[in-house]
Design an enzyme around this catalytic site. Sequence first.
Site, short mmCIF file in Angstrom:
data_model
loop_
_atom_site.label_atom_id
_atom_site.label_comp_id
_atom_site.label_asym_id
_atom_site.label_seq_id
_atom_site.Cartn_x
_atom_site.Cartn_y
_atom_site.Cartn_z
N ASP A 47 0.91 -1.22 -0.11
CA ASP A 47 -0.08 0.01 0.01
C ASP A 47 0.86 1.33 -0.14
OD1 ASP A 47 -2.85 1.04 0.71
OD2 ASP A 47 -1.43 2.40 1.87
N TYR A 52 3.27 9.74 -0.42
CA TYR A 52 4.22 9.13 0.62
C TYR A 52 5.73 9.09 0.03
CZ TYR A 52 0.16 6.38 2.55
OH TYR A 52 -0.97 6.16 3.08
N LYS A 81 -2.57 5.93 -4.37
CA LYS A 81 -3.88 6.78 -4.14
C LYS A 81 -3.35 8.28 -4.69
CE LYS A 81 -3.69 4.83 0.67
NZ LYS A 81 -2.30 4.60 0.90
N HIS A 114 -7.47 9.41 -2.12
CA HIS A 114 -6.76 9.72 -0.85
C HIS A 114 -7.73 10.38 0.09
CE1 HIS A 114 -2.45 9.36 1.27
NE2 HIS A 114 -3.38 9.17 2.03
P1 NAP Z 1 -0.01 1.36 11.97
O1 NAP Z 1 0.44 0.38 10.73
O2 NAP Z 1 -0.92 1.08 12.86
O3 NAP Z 1 1.39 1.38 12.73
C1 NAP Z 1 2.94 1.59 12.14
C2 NAP Z 1 3.84 1.90 13.42
O4 NAP Z 1 3.72 0.60 14.25
C3 NAP Z 1 5.06 2.15 12.88
O5 NAP Z 1 5.64 3.14 13.80
C4 NAP Z 1 5.81 0.75 13.13
O6 NAP Z 1 7.19 1.23 13.51
C5 NAP Z 1 5.24 0.35 14.50
N1 NAP Z 1 4.99 -1.20 14.35
C6 NAP Z 1 4.89 -1.88 13.26
N2 NAP Z 1 4.80 -3.17 13.71
C7 NAP Z 1 4.86 -3.33 14.93
C8 NAP Z 1 5.00 -4.29 15.99
N3 NAP Z 1 4.81 -5.47 15.45
N4 NAP Z 1 4.92 -3.75 17.28
C9 NAP Z 1 5.15 -2.84 17.83
N5 NAP Z 1 5.23 -1.73 16.80
C10 NAP Z 1 5.06 -2.01 15.65
O7 NAP Z 1 -0.03 2.70 11.25
P2 NAP Z 1 0.01 3.57 9.89
O8 NAP Z 1 1.38 3.37 9.35
O9 NAP Z 1 -0.47 4.90 10.10
O10 NAP Z 1 -0.98 2.82 9.16
C11 NAP Z 1 -0.68 1.70 8.26
C12 NAP Z 1 -0.74 1.99 6.98
O11 NAP Z 1 -1.95 2.49 6.41
C13 NAP Z 1 0.24 3.24 6.47
O12 NAP Z 1 1.44 2.91 6.45
C14 NAP Z 1 -0.21 3.60 5.17
O13 NAP Z 1 -0.05 2.67 3.95
C15 NAP Z 1 -1.80 3.39 5.37
N6 NAP Z 1 -2.28 4.80 5.87
C16 NAP Z 1 -3.34 5.25 5.02
C17 NAP Z 1 -3.86 6.58 5.49
C18 NAP Z 1 -4.80 7.04 4.50
O14 NAP Z 1 -5.23 8.42 4.69
N7 NAP Z 1 -5.42 6.29 3.82
C19 NAP Z 1 -3.46 7.20 6.52
C20 NAP Z 1 -2.55 6.62 7.34
C21 NAP Z 1 -1.87 5.59 6.95
P3 NAP Z 1 8.54 0.51 12.48
O15 NAP Z 1 8.30 1.11 11.29
O16 NAP Z 1 9.66 1.30 13.10
O17 NAP Z 1 8.58 -0.90 12.92
#
Ligand code: NAP
Length: 317
Positions: A47, A52, A81, A114
Amino acid sequence: MTASSPFITLSNGVKMPAVGLGTWQSSPEEVMAAVKAAVKAGYRLIDTAALYFNEEAIGTAIKELIDEKVVTREELFITTKAWSNEIAPGKLEPALRNSLKKLQLEYVDLYLAHMPAAVNEDMSEAVNSPVEDVWRQFDGVYKAGLAKAVGVSNWNNEQISRALSTGLTPVHNSQVELHLYFPQHEHVDFCKAHNITVTSFGTLGSPGRVNFTLPNGHKPEWAPAPSELQDPNVLAIAKEKKKTPAQVLLRYAMDRGLAIIPKSVHENRIKENFELFDFTISQEEIAKLEKSKISQRLFLQDFMIGHPEDPFADERK
Ligand code: NAP
């Protein structure tokens, strides 16, 4: 043998892996290694988004993986997106072609709006383009074969209804902030009723969001929020099932029938976040996890305040 993710079937028959790799805040260097580690661990969905600034690095990683015969293009599912300045009238198809060029692909598997709110090129002004018009452009790129499926992100139910009322290509997927402390039951029920699959973002509670810096160096303020990885009910279930708190939070969303896209740039966590297929969270356990009754949106998307298509205008009142 590497494990493989189950699939979720979109209304047009396209199969989307239920587990993918998120890449928001992954730098080009980090994302190259992360995508390679993820695909080697069994992930097939990646994704990304124009915003990004890592599509080019992801394209290089994919090309190398295909050249090395680790995976074929057909086995992969790539989501990107269009940012708010790419959904303004006439902007979508050139924007998608630009993303495809960076990704070195002929098509993406899923192309999402997005946000629902269009802005001008330098994002200094709102553009009054109703979501019906935005959706007409998505219908166009879908029918041109540039995307195997099309969908929305951060749109509210009423905006999705207006897109559906155009009678054009259906909305195949809705990607929204969704995690234990923001479970979005109403949105999920709405999508199920309209045969729209849902992808949860921030499934781990997005602990890294506080480090986000805009390209202009500005660091947005984030409201303090409790850590879902330290929720007592999550910890209890994790102990009982010999799983990590992250795996419990991810499986919680999966067992609600949702796709998930956890982000990590660390190989050990990338693997951990995919080791989800040897246990489940029952409906009773989901109810137990939700007992805290916390419902707090983390991503306020303040830049849309005052825009005629601000999806969260009612919540802000
Ligand atoms: P998330 O997946 O809930 O959390 C990611 C964070 O958690 C990172 O800081 C990561 O750090 C840490 N992490 C990952 N695996 C872990 C584990 N097993 N134990 C502890 N910590 C862990 O949050 P997100 O990145 O905000 O959301 C996921 C994805 O959704 C994004 O990357 C993006 O592709 C998408 N997204 C979309 C939108 C939208 O508006 N459509 C908005 C936000 C996000 P490290 O990388 O240091 O491991």
